[in-house]
Enzyme design. Structure first.
Site, PDB file in Angstrom:
ATOM      1  N   HIS A   1       1.035  -1.225  -0.143  1.00 37.80           N
ATOM      2  CA  HIS A   1       0.017   0.076  -0.040  1.00 37.80           C
ATOM      3  C   HIS A   1       0.967   1.179   0.041  1.00 37.80           C
ATOM      4  CE1 HIS A   1      -2.735   3.066   1.348  1.00 37.80           C
ATOM      5  NE2 HIS A   1      -3.693   2.310   1.025  1.00 37.80           N
TER       6      HIS A   1
ATOM      7  N   GLU B   1      -3.780   1.880  -7.357  1.00 39.70           N
ATOM      8  CA  GLU B   1      -4.164   3.209  -6.485  1.00 39.70           C
ATOM      9  C   GLU B   1      -3.067   4.396  -6.802  1.00 39.70           C
ATOM     10  OE1 GLU B   1      -6.117   1.909  -2.456  1.00 39.70           O
ATOM     11  OE2 GLU B   1      -4.125   1.097  -2.327  1.00 39.70           O
TER      12      GLU B   1
ATOM     13  N   GLY C   1      -6.720   9.038  -0.128  1.00 40.67           N
ATOM     14  CA  GLY C   1      -6.570   9.655   1.116  1.00 40.67           C
ATOM     15  C   GLY C   1      -7.318  11.062   1.032  1.00 40.67           C
TER      16      GLY C   1
ATOM     17  N   SER D   1     -10.141   7.415  -4.314  1.00 40.01           N
ATOM     18  CA  SER D   1     -11.415   8.161  -3.988  1.00 40.01           C
ATOM     19  C   SER D   1     -12.483   7.855  -4.886  1.00 40.01           C
ATOM     20  CB  SER D   1     -10.952   9.703  -4.692  1.00 40.01           C
ATOM     21  OG  SER D   1      -9.865  10.270  -3.716  1.00 40.01           O
TER      22      SER D   1
END
Length: 259
Positions: free
Chosen positions: A96, A168, A174, A214
């Protein structure tokens, strides 16, 4: 309808009790939505994992947010594959962007974790993505290919059947993240799919590639309708069971229309 992968990483937000409540609500709210084409997963914090596995009752796949590449040893603060095996985990999130950019994990660290996960029979969910600077300088393709080629180095064709990939873009995730357009996400995911086919000629095309960054109720349909997007890795829009269930229904409805 093609197989659709939908999941969320709860990061460091929910307590054990909150996680159990969330999973029970999600199980109830998605009971009528279950179909052979849906792969539903949730990745809670380490402390909640045993209770999460029990609460999910096998209806939702439970994953871990990270894992050490060693089975045991002097690694204070780490969690070994053997520990995760004992509580019934079968999905491991690896690489990640927060692990890479806040905790200094390299592509080579990620590769060791991927190989360890496969050695123990887990499904590694390999997370990759370019930064804002990579995008600005036009090296997104090179960045994604490097992360894939190093992250999956040493993985056999047979092992590749258990690999999942999540794309991502770092600039899209975030608080304050800017969602990628469906077209941009699809182009990047096609790069990933082409690279996987190159690395694993026999079955690279079967590796699911999810988009995360998002994702919400406003853009989920447009994203899942893209041909190179096999699923969605959803952030805060999925942290309430009701809103996650609504997105799941929305995505499944889109899948039925288009496949």
């Amino acid at each position: 309808m093609k197989r659709i992968y939908l999941g969320t990483n709860l990061k460091m937000y929910k307590t054990n009790r909150e996680t159990v409540t969330y999973l029970k609500e999600l199980t109830e709210k998605t009971a009528a939505l279950r179909c052979p084409g849906l792969e539903l997963f949730v990745i809670p914090s380490f402390t909640a994992l045993p209770e999460a596995v029990e609460a999910a009752e096998g209806k939702i796949k439970i994953g871990a947010q990270n894992m050490c590449w060693e089975d045991a040893g002097e690694y204070t603060g780490e969690i070994s594959p053997r520990m995760l095996k004992t509580i019934g985990i079968d999905l491991i999130e690896i690489g990640h962007s927060e692990r890479r950019h806040k905790f200094g994990e390299t592509n080579f660290d990620v590769n060791r974790k991927v190989l360890a996960a496969l050695r123990h029979g887990f499904t590694p969910l390999l997370c990759i993505g370019e930064t804002e600077a990579d995008k600005t300088y036009g090296v997104t393709t090179e960045c994604l290919r490097e992360q894939l080629k190093i992250g999956l180095y040493g993985v056999t064709g047979e092992q590749a059947r258990r690999v999942w990939v999540a794309y991502e873009p770092v600039w899209a995730i975030g608080v304050g993240g800017k969602p990628a357009t469906p077209e941009y996400a699809n182009r990047s995911q096609q790069v990933i799919k082409d690279t996987l086919a190159e690395l694993f000629p026999d079955n690279g095309g079967e590796i699911p590639v999810l988009y995360g960054g998002s994702v919400n109720s406003r853009n989920a349909t447009g994203l899942i309708e893209q041909p190179a997007i096999d699923g969605l890795f959803i952030g805060r829009a999925a942290w309430e069971a009701e809103s996650f269930a609504a997105i799941i229904k929305q995505v499944l409805d889109a899948g039925k229309r288009n496949y």
